[in-house]
Design a protein around this motif. Sequence first.
Motif, mmCIF file in Angstrom:
data_model
loop_
_atom_site.group_PDB
_atom_site.id
_atom_site.type_symbol
_atom_site.label_atom_id
_atom_site.label_comp_id
_atom_site.label_asym_id
_atom_site.label_seq_id
_atom_site.Cartn_x
_atom_site.Cartn_y
_atom_site.Cartn_z
ATOM 1 N N TRP A 1 11.569 -24.911 -24.709
ATOM 2 C CA TRP A 1 12.102 -23.630 -23.812
ATOM 3 C C TRP A 1 12.990 -24.245 -22.735
ATOM 4 N N VAL A 2 14.422 -24.051 -22.930
ATOM 5 C CA VAL A 2 15.390 -24.470 -22.112
ATOM 6 C C VAL A 2 15.726 -23.508 -21.203
ATOM 7 N N ASP A 3 15.559 -23.413 -19.850
ATOM 8 C CA ASP A 3 15.486 -22.199 -19.021
ATOM 9 C C ASP A 3 16.900 -22.117 -18.337
ATOM 10 N N THR A 4 17.635 -20.899 -18.533
ATOM 11 C CA THR A 4 18.821 -20.682 -17.784
ATOM 12 C C THR A 4 18.910 -19.323 -16.936
ATOM 13 N N ALA A 5 18.511 -19.406 -15.776
ATOM 14 C CA ALA A 5 18.409 -18.301 -14.879
ATOM 15 C C ALA A 5 19.816 -17.835 -14.240
ATOM 16 N N ILE A 6 20.078 -16.675 -14.655
ATOM 17 C CA ILE A 6 21.402 -16.233 -13.719
ATOM 18 C C ILE A 6 21.300 -15.058 -13.064
ATOM 19 N N ALA A 7 21.480 -15.091 -11.633
ATOM 20 C CA ALA A 7 20.910 -14.144 -10.868
ATOM 21 C C ALA A 7 21.688 -12.900 -11.079
ATOM 22 N N GLY A 8 21.173 -11.653 -11.179
ATOM 23 C CA GLY A 8 21.963 -10.400 -11.538
ATOM 24 C C GLY A 8 21.728 -9.961 -13.079
ATOM 25 N N GLY A 9 21.163 -8.826 -13.346
ATOM 26 C CA GLY A 9 21.362 -8.576 -14.628
ATOM 27 C C GLY A 9 22.297 -8.359 -15.271
ATOM 28 N N GLU A 10 23.553 -7.850 -14.732
ATOM 29 C CA GLU A 10 24.865 -7.619 -15.225
ATOM 30 C C GLU A 10 25.559 -8.867 -15.371
ATOM 31 N N ASN A 11 25.242 -9.932 -14.643
ATOM 32 C CA ASN A 11 25.820 -10.978 -14.837
ATOM 33 C C ASN A 11 25.216 -11.779 -16.031
ATOM 34 N N ALA A 12 23.933 -11.745 -16.027
ATOM 35 C CA ALA A 12 23.081 -12.510 -17.166
ATOM 36 C C ALA A 12 23.782 -11.875 -18.731
ATOM 37 N N ARG A 13 23.868 -10.551 -18.614
ATOM 38 C CA ARG A 13 24.160 -9.990 -19.840
ATOM 39 C C ARG A 13 25.475 -10.199 -20.197
ATOM 40 N N SER A 14 26.764 -10.274 -19.105
ATOM 41 C CA SER A 14 27.825 -10.507 -19.488
ATOM 42 C C SER A 14 27.872 -12.197 -19.914
ATOM 43 N N ALA A 15 27.076 -12.961 -19.437
ATOM 44 C CA ALA A 15 27.436 -14.429 -20.044
ATOM 45 C C ALA A 15 26.811 -14.433 -21.460
ATOM 46 N N THR A 16 25.787 -13.621 -21.586
ATOM 47 C CA THR A 16 25.297 -13.577 -23.044
ATOM 48 C C THR A 16 26.076 -13.200 -23.951
ATOM 49 N N LEU A 17 26.905 -12.176 -23.692
ATOM 50 C CA LEU A 17 27.994 -11.212 -24.618
ATOM 51 C C LEU A 17 29.024 -12.358 -24.737
ATOM 52 N N GLN A 18 29.569 -12.884 -23.674
ATOM 53 C CA GLN A 18 30.860 -13.724 -23.923
ATOM 54 C C GLN A 18 30.504 -14.897 -24.499
ATOM 55 N N ARG A 19 29.263 -15.623 -24.499
ATOM 56 C CA ARG A 19 29.100 -16.764 -25.088
ATOM 57 C C ARG A 19 28.915 -16.486 -26.522
ATOM 58 N N THR A 20 27.995 -15.428 -26.817
ATOM 59 C CA THR A 20 27.844 -15.223 -28.142
ATOM 60 C C THR A 20 28.867 -14.594 -28.999
ATOM 61 N N LEU A 21 29.771 -13.867 -28.368
ATOM 62 C CA LEU A 21 31.093 -13.587 -29.014
ATOM 63 C C LEU A 21 32.083 -14.670 -29.155
ATOM 64 N N GLY A 22 32.001 -15.608 -28.129
ATOM 65 C CA GLY A 22 32.884 -16.768 -28.216
ATOM 66 C C GLY A 22 32.394 -17.911 -29.025
ATOM 67 N N GLY A 23 31.187 -17.766 -29.792
ATOM 68 C CA GLY A 23 30.736 -18.693 -30.660
ATOM 69 C C GLY A 23 30.070 -19.737 -30.131
ATOM 70 N N ASP A 24 29.252 -19.678 -29.047
ATOM 71 C CA ASP A 24 28.727 -20.368 -28.233
ATOM 72 C C ASP A 24 27.223 -19.640 -27.688
ATOM 73 N N PRO A 25 26.424 -19.055 -28.752
ATOM 74 C CA PRO A 25 25.293 -18.310 -28.175
ATOM 75 C C PRO A 25 24.218 -19.166 -27.733
ATOM 76 N N PRO A 26 23.443 -18.636 -26.779
ATOM 77 C CA PRO A 26 22.304 -18.984 -26.265
ATOM 78 C C PRO A 26 21.241 -18.887 -27.409
ATOM 79 N N GLY A 27 19.777 -19.491 -27.397
ATOM 80 C CA GLY A 27 18.826 -19.149 -28.189
ATOM 81 C C GLY A 27 18.253 -17.867 -28.413
ATOM 82 N N ALA A 28 18.060 -17.427 -27.049
ATOM 83 C CA ALA A 28 17.484 -16.034 -26.660
ATOM 84 C C ALA A 28 18.074 -15.422 -25.539
ATOM 85 N N ALA A 29 17.971 -14.127 -25.143
ATOM 86 C CA ALA A 29 18.406 -13.703 -24.117
ATOM 87 C C ALA A 29 17.888 -12.286 -23.574
ATOM 88 N N GLN A 30 17.693 -12.227 -22.332
ATOM 89 C CA GLN A 30 17.226 -11.077 -21.971
ATOM 90 C C GLN A 30 17.958 -9.764 -21.655
#
Length: 412
Positions: free
Chosen positions: A55-84
């Motif tokens: 498990w490689v932990d990437t904690a991003i303060a704030g739900g909106e910030n964390a979701r935005s990071a997941t969306l941007q990275r996944t749509l941009g071709g650099d997805p994390p392995g899992a996201a809340q």
Amino acid sequence: MKKFAVVAAMATALLGSTAVNAADVEVIHWWTSGGEQAAVSVFAREFDALGEDKWVDTAIAGGENARSATLQRTLGGDPPGAAQFNISRQFEELAEAGLLLDLTPLATEEGWKDFIRPAAILNVCEFEGKIYCVPVNIHSWQWAWASVPAFEKAGVELPKNLDDFIAAAPKLQEAGIIPFAIGGEAWQIGGAMGVVMLSQLGKEGHEAIYKDRNLDVAGGPEVKHAIEIFKSLKGLTDEGSANRTWNDTTNLVIQDQAALQIMGDWARGEFAVAGEKPGVDYACIAGPAEQPYLDTGGDIFLFPKQDDPAVEAAQLKMASMMVNPQVQALFNNAKGSLPVRDDVDMSLADDCMKVGLEILKDPDHVIQGAGIYLTQDSIGQLDDLWAEAWANPDLSVEEIQQRFVDIIASAE
């Protein structure tokens, strides 16, 4: 207990006979408070214990910030392995684009539909007949957290409802205790008002307003009394509440400086980290009402598609681990939430979790939050109203209620 034997078999079956190596799985989440970090550490520890995957932990303060990071990275071709994400339809853009791992074979093999309850929280994970996420908890707003020593110092009993609490508040003030602890963020104020409203309306009135748009109920005596309670609570706060975070506010109750906080059950994790014991150091008051109801929000994890078969195999292990009954008990006890299954090891549950699980057994005391029935725009209008009513004591109960009626009348 058999530990995740199905998972290894599933990973092999789903990936064919090709051997796969260990993998790191980056997990994006927004759990940053003490209780939240303790809870997510359960997931990390239990996943790492399964084998060589990490498990490689990437904690991003704030739900909106964390979701935005997941969306941007996944749509941009650099997805994390899992996201809340929250229990919601926030992830549908990714599912529609074909960017999420289909968990349907795993969910079918393990029988998720047989043990995840209520069914609505797994239904949220379905898109076009396939399952793309795993629910990990049930969060409810309808809790008050009370300092037992604070009430004892003031010589008053713990309240059974909000009217009892307001009646006891003068003695708390005389004892040098902040009666009502809250932070000034709009979501804290709006959430507390939703709890106050439900405590007066009950399930029937709640659905009449938010589901059926019944303006007679919206303009009725129960809503009026809820607004009166809301205004009374404002007078019981301290001057430092304006920009205080929810967990700093919880700490006032932990330190016995404040008597009571209305906050979702994630607050329980802060008491656990502080070593507080339910029924001794603090009380969890469901409702707060003599006939409590709970809504069923919470968190899900989704798994963006990967090119590496080793990561995909590890993703499946992680999804299975998250709903394992022992892990569910350990994680939710730390998080303050309720497990998504009712066959957890109750020896691992504290008294507050047991109270919540008993309420969930009765479907008549389980509700859908207002956000299920109203658009985000309408919810935003309500949040703005409650924030303004909290900040402006000159707004009368009658004016506040009329504006509430108007919002419900035009809600979509």
